[in-house]
Motif scaffolding. Structure first.
Motif, PDB file in Angstrom:
ATOM      1  N   ALA A  48       0.852  -1.198   0.000  1.00  0.00           N
ATOM      2  CA  ALA A  48       0.000   0.000   0.000  1.00  0.00           C
ATOM      3  C   ALA A  48       0.881   1.237   0.000  1.00  0.00           C
ATOM      4  CB  ALA A  48      -0.912   0.004   1.220  1.00  0.00           C
ATOM      5  N   VAL A  49       0.494   2.220  -0.799  1.00  0.00           N
ATOM      6  CA  VAL A  49       1.193   3.502  -0.737  1.00  0.00           C
ATOM      7  C   VAL A  49       0.629   4.281   0.445  1.00  0.00           C
ATOM      8  CG1 VAL A  49       1.824   3.656  -3.166  1.00  0.00           C
ATOM      9  CG2 VAL A  49      -0.422   4.460  -2.452  1.00  0.00           C
ATOM     10  N   SER A  50       1.517   4.797   1.253  1.00  0.00           N
ATOM     11  CA  SER A  50       1.093   5.519   2.449  1.00  0.00           C
ATOM     12  C   SER A  50       1.903   6.794   2.594  1.00  0.00           C
ATOM     13  CB  SER A  50       1.266   4.632   3.686  1.00  0.00           C
ATOM     14  OG  SER A  50       0.442   3.490   3.622  1.00  0.00           O
ATOM     15  N   THR A  51       1.767   7.438   3.727  1.00  0.00           N
ATOM     16  CA  THR A  51       2.500   8.667   4.076  1.00  0.00           C
ATOM     17  C   THR A  51       2.239   9.794   3.082  1.00  0.00           C
ATOM     18  OG1 THR A  51       4.559   7.968   2.968  1.00  0.00           O
ATOM     19  CG2 THR A  51       4.275   7.335   5.261  1.00  0.00           C
ATOM     20  N   GLY A  52       0.972   9.951   2.705  1.00  0.00           N
ATOM     21  CA  GLY A  52       0.601  11.082   1.862  1.00  0.00           C
ATOM     22  C   GLY A  52       1.074  10.979   0.433  1.00  0.00           C
ATOM     23  N   PHE A  53       1.107   9.759  -0.098  1.00  0.00           N
ATOM     24  CA  PHE A  53       1.511   9.553  -1.493  1.00  0.00           C
ATOM     25  C   PHE A  53       0.638  10.413  -2.417  1.00  0.00           C
ATOM     26  CE2 PHE A  53       1.037   7.434  -5.560  1.00  0.00           C
ATOM     27  CZ  PHE A  53       2.329   7.108  -5.889  1.00  0.00           C
ATOM     28  N   PRO A  54       1.187  11.051  -3.469  1.00  0.00           N
ATOM     29  CA  PRO A  54       2.592  10.976  -3.899  1.00  0.00           C
ATOM     30  C   PRO A  54       3.492  12.095  -3.383  1.00  0.00           C
ATOM     31  CG  PRO A  54       1.293  11.996  -5.608  1.00  0.00           C
ATOM     32  CD  PRO A  54       0.330  11.675  -4.485  1.00  0.00           C
ATOM     33  N   ALA A  55       2.913  13.171  -2.822  1.00  0.00           N
ATOM     34  CA  ALA A  55       3.744  14.320  -2.452  1.00  0.00           C
ATOM     35  C   ALA A  55       4.351  14.185  -1.061  1.00  0.00           C
ATOM     36  CB  ALA A  55       2.921  15.608  -2.541  1.00  0.00           C
ATOM     37  N   GLY A  56       3.676  13.462  -0.160  1.00  0.00           N
ATOM     38  CA  GLY A  56       4.184  13.314   1.194  1.00  0.00           C
ATOM     39  C   GLY A  56       4.186  14.602   1.980  1.00  0.00           C
ATOM     40  N   LEU A  57       3.182  15.439   1.757  1.00  0.00           N
ATOM     41  CA  LEU A  57       3.173  16.758   2.393  1.00  0.00           C
ATOM     42  C   LEU A  57       2.135  16.889   3.505  1.00  0.00           C
ATOM     43  CD1 LEU A  57       3.627  19.019  -0.771  1.00  0.00           C
ATOM     44  CD2 LEU A  57       5.357  18.298   0.887  1.00  0.00           C
ATOM     45  N   SER A  95      -3.170   1.036   7.111  1.00  0.00           N
ATOM     46  CA  SER A  95      -2.934   0.123   5.996  1.00  0.00           C
ATOM     47  C   SER A  95      -2.442  -1.241   6.476  1.00  0.00           C
ATOM     48  CB  SER A  95      -1.917   0.730   5.018  1.00  0.00           C
ATOM     49  OG  SER A  95      -2.465   1.858   4.359  1.00  0.00           O
ATOM     50  N   VAL A  96      -1.583  -1.247   7.485  1.00  0.00           N
ATOM     51  CA  VAL A  96      -1.103  -2.510   8.042  1.00  0.00           C
ATOM     52  C   VAL A  96      -2.260  -3.270   8.687  1.00  0.00           C
ATOM     53  CG1 VAL A  96       0.396  -3.569   9.783  1.00  0.00           C
ATOM     54  CG2 VAL A  96       1.259  -1.701   8.353  1.00  0.00           C
ATOM     55  N   SER A  97      -3.108  -2.568   9.429  1.00  0.00           N
ATOM     56  CA  SER A  97      -4.240  -3.227  10.085  1.00  0.00           C
ATOM     57  C   SER A  97      -5.248  -3.753   9.069  1.00  0.00           C
ATOM     58  CB  SER A  97      -4.935  -2.269  11.057  1.00  0.00           C
ATOM     59  OG  SER A  97      -5.538  -1.185  10.363  1.00  0.00           O
ATOM     60  N   ALA A  98      -5.264  -3.151   7.872  1.00  0.00           N
ATOM     61  CA  ALA A  98      -6.184  -3.607   6.821  1.00  0.00           C
ATOM     62  C   ALA A  98      -5.649  -4.814   6.070  1.00  0.00           C
ATOM     63  CB  ALA A  98      -6.468  -2.470   5.839  1.00  0.00           C
ATOM     64  N   GLY A  99      -4.381  -5.165   6.315  1.00  0.00           N
ATOM     65  CA  GLY A  99      -3.835  -6.367   5.688  1.00  0.00           C
ATOM     66  C   GLY A  99      -2.643  -6.161   4.784  1.00  0.00           C
ATOM     67  N   ALA A 100      -2.188  -4.924   4.618  1.00  0.00           N
ATOM     68  CA  ALA A 100      -1.014  -4.685   3.774  1.00  0.00           C
ATOM     69  C   ALA A 100       0.227  -5.232   4.476  1.00  0.00           C
ATOM     70  CB  ALA A 100      -0.840  -3.194   3.501  1.00  0.00           C
ATOM     71  N   SER A 101       1.035  -5.990   3.743  1.00  0.00           N
ATOM     72  CA  SER A 101       2.256  -6.536   4.331  1.00  0.00           C
ATOM     73  C   SER A 101       3.500  -5.817   3.827  1.00  0.00           C
ATOM     74  CB  SER A 101       2.374  -8.036   4.039  1.00  0.00           C
ATOM     75  OG  SER A 101       2.252  -8.293   2.656  1.00  0.00           O
ATOM     76  N   GLU A 102       3.299  -4.849   2.930  1.00  0.00           N
ATOM     77  CA  GLU A 102       4.388  -3.981   2.490  1.00  0.00           C
ATOM     78  C   GLU A 102       3.853  -2.558   2.430  1.00  0.00           C
ATOM     79  OE1 GLU A 102       6.158  -5.229  -1.163  1.00  0.00           O
ATOM     80  OE2 GLU A 102       6.676  -7.218  -0.409  1.00  0.00           O
ATOM     81  N   ILE A 103       4.650  -1.602   2.861  1.00  0.00           N
ATOM     82  CA  ILE A 103       4.258  -0.196   2.859  1.00  0.00           C
ATOM     83  C   ILE A 103       5.259   0.604   2.037  1.00  0.00           C
ATOM     84  CG2 ILE A 103       3.886   1.867   4.253  1.00  0.00           C
ATOM     85  CD1 ILE A 103       1.734  -0.211   4.671  1.00  0.00           C
ATOM     86  N   ASP A 104       4.750   1.291   1.025  1.00  0.00           N
ATOM     87  CA  ASP A 104       5.577   2.169   0.200  1.00  0.00           C
ATOM     88  C   ASP A 104       5.469   3.584   0.763  1.00  0.00           C
ATOM     89  OD1 ASP A 104       5.926  -0.087  -1.262  1.00  0.00           O
ATOM     90  OD2 ASP A 104       5.037   0.657  -3.106  1.00  0.00           O
ATOM     91  N   ILE A 105       6.550   4.089   1.300  1.00  0.00           N
ATOM     92  CA  ILE A 105       6.517   5.398   1.950  1.00  0.00           C
ATOM     93  C   ILE A 105       6.976   6.504   1.005  1.00  0.00           C
ATOM     94  CG2 ILE A 105       6.912   4.381   4.233  1.00  0.00           C
ATOM     95  CD1 ILE A 105       9.811   5.542   4.023  1.00  0.00           C
ATOM     96  N   VAL A 106       6.633   7.722   1.376  1.00  0.00           N
ATOM     97  CA  VAL A 106       7.116   8.916   0.676  1.00  0.00           C
ATOM     98  C   VAL A 106       7.889   9.733   1.698  1.00  0.00           C
ATOM     99  CG1 VAL A 106       6.502  10.978  -0.616  1.00  0.00           C
ATOM    100  CG2 VAL A 106       5.083   8.924  -0.807  1.00  0.00           C
ATOM    101  N   ILE A 107       9.156   9.944   1.458  1.00  0.00           N
ATOM    102  CA  ILE A 107       9.948  10.744   2.386  1.00  0.00           C
ATOM    103  C   ILE A 107       9.696  12.230   2.123  1.00  0.00           C
ATOM    104  CG2 ILE A 107      11.747   8.993   2.618  1.00  0.00           C
ATOM    105  CD1 ILE A 107      13.475  10.729   0.715  1.00  0.00           C
ATOM    106  N   SER A 108      10.041  13.054   3.099  1.00  0.00           N
ATOM    107  CA  SER A 108       9.967  14.507   2.916  1.00  0.00           C
ATOM    108  C   SER A 108      11.183  14.936   2.101  1.00  0.00           C
ATOM    109  CB  SER A 108       9.961  15.221   4.274  1.00  0.00           C
ATOM    110  OG  SER A 108       8.803  14.893   5.000  1.00  0.00           O
ATOM    111  N   ARG A 109      10.967  15.199   0.836  1.00  0.00           N
ATOM    112  CA  ARG A 109      12.090  15.507  -0.033  1.00  0.00           C
ATOM    113  C   ARG A 109      12.809  16.796   0.351  1.00  0.00           C
ATOM    114  NH1 ARG A 109       8.443  13.872  -5.073  1.00  0.00           N
ATOM    115  NH2 ARG A 109       6.922  14.169  -3.420  1.00  0.00           N
ATOM    116  N   ARG A 110      12.115  17.673   1.052  1.00  0.00           N
ATOM    117  CA  ARG A 110      12.764  18.911   1.488  1.00  0.00           C
ATOM    118  C   ARG A 110      13.927  18.606   2.439  1.00  0.00           C
ATOM    119  NH1 ARG A 110       7.971  18.827   4.407  1.00  0.00           N
ATOM    120  NH2 ARG A 110       6.928  20.083   2.835  1.00  0.00           N
TER     121      ARG A 110
END
Length: 204
Positions: A135-144, A157-172
């Motif tokens: 699952a894409v998380s952390t405010g995908f795609p901008a992460g803001l 997302s983890v509680s819903a069953g996602a076993s992998e989390i795609d994060i978005v870092i704060s690019r700033r």
């Protein structure tokens, strides 16, 4: 008439190691890293003209690439039907005829990646296959979005069953070289993932 047993797909060596527990932030190590940009660019520009692997080795690498792919649908008009079709493709990415010609069992892709609201559909459709749902998380795609919301999104997302989390870092943090803030942010994301894998996609 006895049939020839199918080969087990073990195309390339697989590294099996313990879960990465992380390391403390070492800014001296970070600042010591250097890259020769011009050399990298020259090397990259020649990839297409260099000799490639052939025959069985080429087939092995291509099949291995399929196993590393995350089939993804991240559209605003996603439907359960579209996600179910994607999951069906994830379970059988290579035609049965081709696999028979190669004398191989079925292979699957690395994961199916969706937005949070489609996790349940994907998990249900992939049950028993061993294919993880990402699952894409952390405010995908901008992460803001605010940090507490991005962390909560991972937990949902983890509680819903996602076993992998795609994060978005704060690019700033990267652009301003605030490595301490970036480290603490990813550390918080990793903690929120629990037993789920964390992945950061780098657009380069």
């Amino acid at each position: 008439m006895a049939t020839k047993p199918k080969q087990k797909l073990n195309l390339l060596p697989q590294a099996i190691s313990a879960r990465n527990r992380g390391v403390e932030l070492d800014l001296d190590w970070v600042s010591s890293i250097q890259a020769n940009t011009s050399a990298i660019e020259r090397r990259a520009s020649s990839i297409g003209s260099r000799r490639s692997v052939k025959k069985q080795h080429q087939a092995a690498w291509l099949l291995q690439a399929v196993k590393c792919i995350d089939l993804t649908t991240l559209s605003g008009d996603d439907t359960t039907g579209r996600v179910k079709r994607l999951c069906a493709k994830a379970k059988n990415p290579i035609s049965k005829k081709l696999l028979e010609d190669l004398d191989l069992d079925n292979i699957t892709v690395g994961a199916v990646c969706v937005y949070h609201d489609m996790i349940e559909t994907a998990v249900s459709k992939l049950k028993g296959t061993g294919i993880p749902v990402a699952a894409v998380s952390t405010g995908f795609p901008a992460g803001l979005s605010p940090l507490p919301l991005r962390i909560a999104e991972i937990e949902y997302s983890v509680s819903a069953g996602a076993s992998e989390i795609d994060i978005v870092i704060s690019r700033r943090h990267v652009l301003t070289q605030n490595w301490k803030a970036l480290y603490e942010e990813v550390k918080d994301f990793r903690k929120a993932c629990g037993s789920a894998h964390i992945k950061t996609i780098l657009a380069t």
